[in-house]
Design a protein around this motif. Sequence first.
Motif, PDB file in Angstrom:
ATOM      1  N   ASP A  10      14.803   7.504 -21.327  1.00 23.32           N
ATOM      2  CA  ASP A  10      13.937   8.272 -22.122  1.00 23.32           C
ATOM      3  C   ASP A  10      12.847   9.121 -21.134  1.00 23.32           C
ATOM      4  O   ASP A  10      12.216   8.481 -20.253  1.00 23.32           O
ATOM      5  N   GLN A  12       9.907  11.833 -21.347  1.00 20.10           N
ATOM      6  CA  GLN A  12       8.869  12.567 -21.984  1.00 20.10           C
ATOM      7  C   GLN A  12       9.116  14.272 -22.001  1.00 20.10           C
ATOM      8  O   GLN A  12       9.061  14.499 -20.947  1.00 20.10           O
ATOM      9  N   THR A  13       8.991  14.857 -22.955  1.00 19.67           N
ATOM     10  CA  THR A  13       9.417  16.227 -22.930  1.00 19.67           C
ATOM     11  C   THR A  13       8.326  17.080 -22.027  1.00 19.67           C
ATOM     12  O   THR A  13       8.742  17.918 -21.410  1.00 19.67           O
ATOM     13  N   ASN A 505      17.503  10.534 -23.496  1.00 21.63           N
ATOM     14  CA  ASN A 505      16.853  10.818 -24.625  1.00 21.63           C
ATOM     15  C   ASN A 505      15.387  11.554 -24.127  1.00 21.63           C
ATOM     16  O   ASN A 505      14.753  10.930 -23.626  1.00 21.63           O
ATOM     17  N   MET A 507      12.134  12.713 -25.209  1.00 21.30           N
ATOM     18  CA  MET A 507      11.339  12.335 -26.304  1.00 21.30           C
ATOM     19  C   MET A 507      10.041  13.133 -26.665  1.00 21.30           C
ATOM     20  O   MET A 507       9.527  14.147 -25.655  1.00 21.30           O
TER      21      MET A 507
END
Length: 511
Positions: A10, A12-13, A505, A507
Amino acid sequence: MQDYQNLPIDIQTSKLLDWLVDRRHCNLKWQSHVLTIREKINAAIQDMPENEEIKQLLSGSYIHYFHCLRIVEILKGTEASSKNIFGRYSSQRMKDWQEIVSLYEKENTYLAELASLFVRNVSYEVPSLKKQISKCRQLQQEYGRKEEECQLGAAEMRERFYASCKQHGITGDNVRRELLALVKDLPALLAEIGAGAQALSEAIELYQACVQFVCESSTEQVVPLLRHVQARGNTTVYEWRRGVEPTLVERPLAEEGPQPQDEDVIDWGDFEVQSSPAPMGAAYGLSGEDRAQAEEVDWGISLEPDPEGDSADGIDWGDGGDPVQITVLEAGIQVPDGVARGPDALTLLESPETRSQFIDELMELEAFLSQRLVEMGEEADVVSVSQFQLAPPVLQGQTLGKVVAMAAAVRELIGQLTSLRMQHLFLILASPRYVDRLSELLRQKLKQAELLVLKKELAAQKRQGALEEQAALEPKLDLLGERTKELQKLIEVDISQRYGGRPVNLMGASL
């Protein structure tokens, strides 16, 4: 090991670029490499083959690494003739795009550019378009509400205009002309009011009888003008003052507005220049022959002294010695008997002075009838009953219903004379300039209504503009969202390949 392989990554964008640089996937100076690549791309797209798919790739979109890969695949088909026996292409187009792909793959510059483009779309481009669309919707609501307010305001102003016109007794099609037409009908209206005063004979007789019985005084001073109108109608002021009907009525001319005058022309009036003999035989302003003839005229004036010695008799007055009688005329114009002229030519209800007296007497009569109703309602007042035992039959024979009807008739006449419509008519009659002021005042309401209609149309145009802007932004937002999702998928797949196929992913990417 299998559990670790399935463990998702994961990211964070907002921290995607930092994540790539910290894990040595991308170089910290990737931006300078991208500038070099963009220059080569701008030079390469100047010479491209005629291909529909290439046109779509180059039309209005940001060309990134995967676009360049697709262009190379297309050029492999279009530039196949330039391939030599060693499997290399001699075409400059193919060499340029292969160099661009190679520069992109060096130090994973393409991945940093994709991440930067993805973060910019998610953090700035998409929220900006959404904010613009939201503002367009808000503007549509505001302008729609303003349209309703302007429409209601315009309807209210028109309603006020027609209500005011109804109070003045006009339709409002041509305000000034209709007001002037009302003034022409004013004498007929006043004549009807004068005729309505004839129905007050019983009330006047009751008032006179009460004054004579209670005050034991003459009834000549009891509402004299009202009795005159009740007996003869709305006559002229001349007939009211002199008691006889005039043989000729010369009404005053209506007041007119000042006419513009030419300042360069001097108005000398109606003076006539008359030649008068110059004293002492001198003739001024005449030629030589005319002066000689004028000097020969016998003016009846002798310059020689009289033999009798009278110094004052040198002038022959031609009066034969009789004493001179001088008649002094009074100032002003003498009006012949029987001619009603000026203010006396107006009717009693037209003249402000007599009209005010007429209204005062009506109110006096109405006050008497109201007091009489109060007295008649007090049936238990023995003193009052005993006082009216010796009253004349006209006082004793009145019933409560009759007095109520009399008071209602008087109030109706007062209401007719003091209504807003009649007040404006009397002002118009007194000053025709008032027509212009009143018509302008009424037209102001229509102008305000027209102004509100214009504001409504302007609000409608702005609302339509906001709607069109929203319609233009929504496809852009949809297209940007699709391209951003493609970038997200490409980045996730690329990072996943670097970690043995683990799921990745990104996020915080709300699209």
